[in-house]
Write a protein that holds these residues in place. Structure first.
Motif, PDB file in Angstrom:
ATOM      1  N   SER A   1       1.729   2.720  -3.890  1.00  0.00           N
ATOM      2  CA  SER A   1       0.497   1.949  -4.009  1.00  0.00           C
ATOM      3  C   SER A   1       1.254   1.540  -6.200  1.00  0.00           C
ATOM      4  O   SER A   1       0.624   0.724  -6.851  1.00  0.00           O
ATOM      5  CB  SER A   1      -1.263   1.967  -4.201  1.00  0.00           C
ATOM      6  OG  SER A   1      -1.056   3.473  -4.943  1.00  0.00           O
TER       7      SER A   1
ATOM      8  N   LYS B   1       0.417  11.044  -5.707  1.00  0.00           N
ATOM      9  CA  LYS B   1      -0.672  10.941  -4.871  1.00  0.00           C
ATOM     10  C   LYS B   1      -0.172   9.743  -4.560  1.00  0.00           C
ATOM     11  O   LYS B   1      -0.834   9.816  -2.615  1.00  0.00           O
ATOM     12  CB  LYS B   1      -1.988  10.825  -5.542  1.00  0.00           C
ATOM     13  CG  LYS B   1      -2.904  11.792  -4.789  1.00  0.00           C
ATOM     14  CD  LYS B   1      -4.955  11.081  -5.492  1.00  0.00           C
ATOM     15  CE  LYS B   1      -5.354  12.056  -5.390  1.00  0.00           C
ATOM     16  NZ  LYS B   1      -6.650  11.935  -6.519  1.00  0.00           N
ATOM     17  N   ASP B   2      -0.415   8.524  -4.744  1.00  0.00           N
ATOM     18  CA  ASP B   2       0.074   7.752  -3.897  1.00  0.00           C
ATOM     19  C   ASP B   2       0.940   6.643  -4.565  1.00  0.00           C
ATOM     20  O   ASP B   2       1.168   5.476  -5.134  1.00  0.00           O
ATOM     21  CB  ASP B   2      -1.415   7.105  -3.649  1.00  0.00           C
ATOM     22  CG  ASP B   2      -1.521   5.679  -3.159  1.00  0.00           C
ATOM     23  OD1 ASP B   2       0.222   5.145  -2.433  1.00  0.00           O
ATOM     24  OD2 ASP B   2      -2.219   5.444  -2.877  1.00  0.00           O
TER      25      ASP B   2
END
Ligand code: A3P
Length: 349
Positions: free
Chosen positions: A246, A242-243
């Motif tokens: 991060s 998803k990310d």
């Protein structure tokens, strides 16, 4: 109490499948391992491992651990290689040249290699290549590495070396939705581990906690209990999908590294993308897959998606899986149960 080992014998559907379709000349049998005499905290079952584990259990338990070691631990097929590559690149200041030119199994060796099969490399004493030393004894090989050492394992927390508890090296655990892990594990075992059975039988084995390193929930829970330890970072495959930027920032902070600037962050995300890892021979295990491949679409980097189980599981498999998940989660305290349910629904744990 000493770790107990019980050999798997036939008599149940799962054990019969295991012994008929999942034993080979390189892995003739399995056992249940009870760390310090007890099984996993949730199921009470011992962890399923090849019988060779009993030859290495003491060596692993008594192994010297160094405080600057970096460990990546996981249940199989949960994005371990992806996590290793991310961790290695961050800890080695983005040395992508070395990352691309040295096999990950030498930069970040798999401690468990020697108890998964009977491959012991070339016994000839003259063959002193790192690859051969690793194959001869993957546990002893770790003691020859320069610090900081990077070590991969699929062992649950309770079977890790004793010194891990006092030396407190950094440990990154990666977890993945069990349905995707199961599908990925099936393809991996058909291709590389000598599994001869059907997908339906593999699902049965998985749900009976009867594939190597299962029970799945005991494995995840064994690390989740330590998620707040200062030397443990608990990640999920779904949040990496998803990310990734991060997650990279969290790993950099955890490793005590300076945050990457935007440009380096982009370069690292590109290096870690599914597409570039699939074509990167340092991480795609092509040298192992190639001799075993019998159809052109077989790769270590297979799909790299979240929820691809939806394409492969029958309604019956899904029903059995959902009942198994509910049964396991209902045995947890409400905080853990809610956390795991949220993970399965949102990808974040
Ligand atoms: P699939 O079989 O679902 O494609 P492990 O390294 O623990 O054996 O996990 C392998 C799984 O991680 C495989 O899943 C593989 O494709 C996936 N994977 C590896 N690198 C990846 C990446 N860069 N992005 C997404 N998934 C990746």
């Amino acid at each position: 109490m000493a770790t107990r080992f019980e050999e798997v014998v036939g008599g149940t559907k799962a054990n019969d499948i295991l012994l008929k379709d999942f034993t080979t000349s390189f892995r003739p049998g399995y056992g249940r391992v009870f760390p310090r005499g007890t099984g996993g905290k949730l199921s009470g079952k011992g962890y399923l491992l090849p019988t060779f584990f009993s030859d290495f259990e003491k060596q692993i338990r008594e192994m010297e651990v160094k405080s600057d070691d970096v460990w990546v631990a996981s249940y199989p097929k949960t994005g371990t290689t992806w996590t290793q590559e991310m961790v290695w690149c961050i800890c080695n200041d983005m040395d992508l040249e070395r990352a691309k030119s040295t096999l990950i199994r030498l930069r970040f060796p798999f401690m468990d290699f020697s108890f998964m099969t009977n491959f012991r490399g070339d016994p000839n004493e003259d063959v002193k290549t790192p690859e051969n030393e690793f194959m001869k004894n993957s546990v002893a090989f770790l003691s020859t590495l320069e610090s900081p050492r990077f070590i991969k394992t699929h062992l649950p927390w309770d079977l890790l070396p004793e010194q891990l508890k006092s030396k407190k090296p950094k440990i990154v655990y990666i977890a993945r939705n069990p349905k995707d892990s199961c599908v990925s594990y099936f393809h991996h075992c058909r291709l590389l581990e000598g599994y001869k059975g059907s997908f339906a039988d593999f699902v049965h084995l998985f749900l009976e906690d009867s594939v190597s390193y299962s029970p799945f929930w005991d494995h995840v829970y064994s690390y989740w209990e330590h998620r707040d330890d200062s030397n443990v970072l608990f990640l999920t495959y779904e949040e990496m999908k998803k990310d990734l930027p991060s997650v990279i920032r969290r790993v950099s902070k955890f490793m005590g590294k300076e945050q990457l600037n935007e440009e380096d962050l982009k370069v690292l995300c590109d290096h870690l993308s599914f597409k570039s890892m699939k074509s990167n021979n340092a991480v795609n295990y092509e040298h192992i897959v190639k001799p075993k491949r019998n159809s052109a679409d077989q790769h270590f980097m297979r799909k790299g998606e979240v929820d691809s189980w939806k394409e492969e599981m029958s309604p019956e498999d899904i029903e059995h899986f959902d009942a198994w998940i509910e049964k396991n989660l209902s045995g947890l305290d409400s905080h853990a149960g809610d956390s795991f349910r949220k993970w399965l629904a949102t990808g974040k744990l």
